[in-house]
Design an enzyme around this catalytic site. Structure first.
Site, PDB file in Angstrom:
ATOM      1  N   ASP A 292       0.636   4.870   1.933  1.00  0.00           N
ATOM      2  CA  ASP A 292      -0.016   5.403   3.126  1.00  0.00           C
ATOM      3  C   ASP A 292      -1.044   6.470   2.764  1.00  0.00           C
ATOM      4  OD1 ASP A 292       1.202   3.858   5.098  1.00  0.00           O
ATOM      5  OD2 ASP A 292       2.915   5.206   5.270  1.00  0.00           O
TER       6      ASP A 292
ATOM      7  N   HIS B 103       0.817  -1.211   0.000  1.00  0.00           N
ATOM      8  CA  HIS B 103       0.000   0.000   0.000  1.00  0.00           C
ATOM      9  C   HIS B 103       0.851   1.262   0.000  1.00  0.00           C
ATOM     10  CE1 HIS B 103       0.975  -0.535   4.236  1.00  0.00           C
ATOM     11  NE2 HIS B 103       0.598   0.721   4.470  1.00  0.00           N
TER      12      HIS B 103
ATOM     13  N   HIS C 159       4.814  -0.204   0.508  1.00  0.00           N
ATOM     14  CA  HIS C 159       5.425  -1.037   1.548  1.00  0.00           C
ATOM     15  C   HIS C 159       4.402  -1.991   2.131  1.00  0.00           C
ATOM     16  CE1 HIS C 159       3.571   2.235   3.827  1.00  0.00           C
ATOM     17  NE2 HIS C 159       3.613   1.460   4.915  1.00  0.00           N
TER      18      HIS C 159
ATOM     19  N   ARG D 234       5.084   6.451  14.661  1.00  0.00           N
ATOM     20  CA  ARG D 234       5.384   7.036  13.354  1.00  0.00           C
ATOM     21  C   ARG D 234       4.793   8.430  13.247  1.00  0.00           C
ATOM     22  NH1 ARG D 234       0.967   4.083   9.334  1.00  0.00           N
ATOM     23  NH2 ARG D 234      -0.678   5.606   9.781  1.00  0.00           N
TER      24      ARG D 234
END
Length: 275
Positions: A103, A101, A248, A263
């Site tokens: 993000d 995907h 990723h 994150r």
């Protein structure tokens, strides 16, 4: 090829990924170092730094060197809205990002980059992250397929996130947005493939069966090993990836062990058509 001086750089593969040394992200960063990190990100797609034990505030400060921060609608830290906590243990039924995907591609202006700081790794090993270059994915297509894709747009929907990772009272709004299937990177200008397995739902200009068949091919194509690099994490390390040209996926091979971190994501701009 850029000559780096404040930072040390070792490529992970010829086309994607690099490890950076010689930088302490807990200390103030001078403009030249920030500029070299920015260049390394654009040129390599993914950069990895070891031995970076950052607090939430320090991670936020590092992210802000590259722009304003994106607040994800699927849930954020109570004290720091810019922080998303990443956590899996023996009680988890899924992990974040098990499929390839981009993000938050459902946003009108998806994040330009993501910085993940993993603090604790599985005791028994595992927990790598795979990255794939969407430059390489586009370049590997036949000329006939490239001609077909240019000018097409696809719908990206965040509804898949509803109730997936946290309790949902129905009030959260998840965007649905239309983006070009082939985009141009806003800095490098290179063409790249911009569809992903989690958020892309249909190709607007095609009939449903045609769209499903084309997307199934493209989703499988993204996972081609030759497009990839693999980050094998250590505790208190950081990966920073260019969300505009890299996909990723997390590898959940460590159940029931624990893997956790935090994150931040940096605000981006609307994807640009390569037409």
């Amino acid at each position: 090829m850029t000559s780096y001086q404040p930072i040390e750089l070792r490529k992970l593969t010829p086309k994607l990924g690099a490890e950076i040394a010689g930088v302490d992200l807990t200390a103030p960063l001078d403009p030249r170092t920030v500029d070299e990190i920015r260049q390394a990100l654009v040129q390599n797609g993914v950069i990895y730094l070891r031995d970076q034990k950052l607090s939430a505030k320090q991670l936020i400060e590092f992210g802000r060197h590259f722009g304003d921060l994106f607040v994800h609608p699927a849930g954020a830290d109570v004290e720091y809205p810019e922080i998303t906590r990443i956590y899996a243990d023996e009680r988890s039924t899924r992990i974040s990002g098990e499929e390839w995907h981009v993000d938050a591609s459902f946003a009108a202006e998806p994040p330009m980059g993501t910085i993940l700081n993993l603090e604790e790794m599985p005791a028994g090993g595992g927990g790598d992250t795979l990255f794939a270059s969407m430059y390489s994915a586009y370049d590997a297509l036949s000329d006939a397929m490239k001609t077909l894709l240019i000018g097409l747009t696809a719908t990206h929907s965040g509804e898949v996130l509803r109730g997936r990772y946290n309790a949902d009272d129905g009030a959260t709004k998840y965007a649905e947005t239309e983006h070009p299937v082939v985009c141009a990177h806003p800095v490098s200008g290179r063409k790249l493939l911009y569809v992903n397995q989690i958020y892309t739902t249909r190709v607007v200009q095609l009939k449903p069966k045609e769209s499903a068949a084309l997307l199934a091919f493209l989703f499988a194509h993204v996972g081609t090993p030759e497009f990839q690099c693999r980050v094998t994490w250590q505790e208190n390390s950081i990966a920073f990836w260019d969300n505009r040209c890299v996909q990723h996926r997390g590898v959940w091979d460590y159940y029931p062990d624990r893997r956790c971190g935090k994150r931040v994501q940096i605000k981006g701009t609307r994807p640009i058509s390569a037409c």
